[in-house]
Design a protein around this motif. Sequence first.
Motif, mmCIF file in Angstrom:
data_model
loop_
_atom_site.group_PDB
_atom_site.id
_atom_site.type_symbol
_atom_site.label_atom_id
_atom_site.label_comp_id
_atom_site.label_asym_id
_atom_site.label_seq_id
_atom_site.Cartn_x
_atom_site.Cartn_y
_atom_site.Cartn_z
ATOM 1 N N ASP A 125 0.805 -1.230 0.000
ATOM 2 C CA ASP A 125 0.000 0.000 0.000
ATOM 3 C C ASP A 125 0.834 1.275 0.000
ATOM 4 O O ASP A 125 0.331 2.357 0.342
ATOM 5 C CB ASP A 125 -0.976 0.020 1.188
ATOM 6 N N VAL A 126 2.095 1.177 -0.357
ATOM 7 C CA VAL A 126 2.932 2.360 -0.520
ATOM 8 C C VAL A 126 2.682 2.917 -1.921
ATOM 9 O O VAL A 126 2.682 2.173 -2.905
ATOM 10 C CB VAL A 126 4.421 2.013 -0.348
ATOM 11 N N SER A 127 2.472 4.220 -2.013
ATOM 12 C CA SER A 127 2.307 4.865 -3.313
ATOM 13 C C SER A 127 3.684 5.051 -3.937
ATOM 14 O O SER A 127 4.579 5.647 -3.326
ATOM 15 C CB SER A 127 1.613 6.218 -3.140
ATOM 16 N N VAL A 128 3.898 4.544 -5.142
ATOM 17 C CA VAL A 128 5.234 4.554 -5.727
ATOM 18 C C VAL A 128 5.198 4.994 -7.184
ATOM 19 O O VAL A 128 4.314 4.606 -7.947
ATOM 20 C CB VAL A 128 5.891 3.150 -5.605
ATOM 21 N N VAL A 129 6.160 5.842 -7.533
ATOM 22 C CA VAL A 129 6.398 6.208 -8.923
ATOM 23 C C VAL A 129 7.785 5.685 -9.286
ATOM 24 O O VAL A 129 8.779 6.050 -8.652
ATOM 25 C CB VAL A 129 6.333 7.732 -9.137
ATOM 26 N N ALA A 130 7.834 4.811 -10.276
ATOM 27 C CA ALA A 130 9.081 4.163 -10.681
ATOM 28 C C ALA A 130 9.677 4.903 -11.866
ATOM 29 O O ALA A 130 8.977 5.203 -12.844
ATOM 30 C CB ALA A 130 8.810 2.703 -11.044
ATOM 31 N N ILE A 131 10.963 5.210 -11.772
ATOM 32 C CA ILE A 131 11.639 6.025 -12.774
ATOM 33 C C ILE A 131 12.800 5.250 -13.382
ATOM 34 O O ILE A 131 13.618 4.677 -12.657
ATOM 35 C CB ILE A 131 12.189 7.332 -12.150
ATOM 36 N N ASP A 132 12.896 5.239 -14.702
ATOM 37 C CA ASP A 132 14.067 4.674 -15.365
ATOM 38 C C ASP A 132 14.360 5.505 -16.607
ATOM 39 O O ASP A 132 13.439 5.943 -17.312
ATOM 40 C CB ASP A 132 13.853 3.216 -15.751
ATOM 41 N N ALA A 133 15.633 5.722 -16.869
ATOM 42 C CA ALA A 133 16.033 6.572 -17.990
ATOM 43 C C ALA A 133 15.854 5.880 -19.335
ATOM 44 O O ALA A 133 15.733 6.543 -20.368
ATOM 45 C CB ALA A 133 17.485 7.009 -17.819
ATOM 46 N N ASP A 134 15.820 4.561 -19.338
ATOM 47 C CA ASP A 134 15.728 3.805 -20.582
ATOM 48 C C ASP A 134 14.271 3.594 -20.969
ATOM 49 O O ASP A 134 13.452 3.134 -20.159
ATOM 50 C CB ASP A 134 16.429 2.460 -20.412
ATOM 51 N N GLU A 135 13.936 3.885 -22.206
ATOM 52 C CA GLU A 135 12.550 3.823 -22.660
ATOM 53 C C GLU A 135 11.981 2.407 -22.588
ATOM 54 O O GLU A 135 10.866 2.195 -22.076
ATOM 55 C CB GLU A 135 12.450 4.347 -24.095
#
Length: 401
Positions: A125-135
Amino acid sequence: MDRTELVDLLSPASLRLLDSLPPYDSHGDVLKLVSDLRKAGHPSDVVSAVLNQSRLRAKATVKFGEFAERMLFTEAGLEQATRLRVAALHAGRFAGLSTALGRPPRVADLGCGIGGDAMALAALDVSVVAIDADEVTATVASFNLAPFPNASALQADAETFDLGDFDAVWLDPARRTSGHSNTTRLTRSEDYSPSLDFAYLLATRLPLGMKLGPGHDRDRIPVDAEAQWVSVDGQLVEMGLWFGALARTGIRRSALLLTHDGTHELTAPEDSADVEAGSLGNYVYEPDGAVIRARLIGDLARSLDAHMLSEGIAYLTNDRLTPTPFASAFRVLETLPFDEKKLRLALFHRRIGTLEIKKRGVDVDPATLRTRLKLKGPESATLILTRAAGQRVALLVERVR
């Protein structure tokens, strides 16, 4: 997997085909399966893409269990992904922030890869935004996070992404060359992406957890971080660094073991002092790699009422067996000559044909030595080559199960 292959794979028809395939069998007739799929009218590029994903899903079962059956992977992403069991423990630390915040925390996963850690965070239940530089990688992560309404993935640069709305950060720096397959490990931490300097500066602003390789230079561990080495079924898999509210009070060193029978942890406020070396006892103990890397051998030795077999070598010994999850125990059967010809003769007389060789503190290649010993016979044994009281010794032992 390149962008074109990913586009082919993400069509509804391709995904249905992937899910309809029988369990991947590395020993099966792949050529026949390819031929059957082509005869059914599926384009060759689609067939190649789905079969590659089927292979990766089978491989990923070790890390993700049954969840692998509904995930997508890149070769490099799977290799670098956190095991789900370990990711769940990472996520538990972030979930613990809810008490102080009065709500679930909002976490940025920088360098998310295929999204394994983000999945574990979202599951708690943690709100998470996942970021990666590769498309391609960010798109794969977005697919894997689709079942979670509190998670999303974006293609962005981790070092410039706006963190103004986030309560904490999880960071898994890329430690391999760029690409989706055939990547190589980066040997210099200065080449990691995001950089360690960025991570350490960010840790002064927000609670931060970071995954690094278990062999990371200990001299580069910040004094205010909790460093935790993690072992899964005896395999050392990572070092985690925890800062701010994610670090535990009074703990700066931790060896965490995940085994078939549960979770075991050894903690300390600092590296523990080694115990003195002493004479060979009835038992020899080989500490788990996490204990060795955390430099908690001394604390383990005191808990076992044991001493070092030789100064600076990670073998302990005592006269009375003390079961522990933090070390493998061996019963000493005999001390053999540390001379190749005499050792070969001793093993021949004992009819030993299968030999496990363990070594510390001596310049020996076990594989080469095993060949030169010309082993023959129905018996099996374990041989420890090391030093005792500064002298080279060959110990014939049996593993205590």
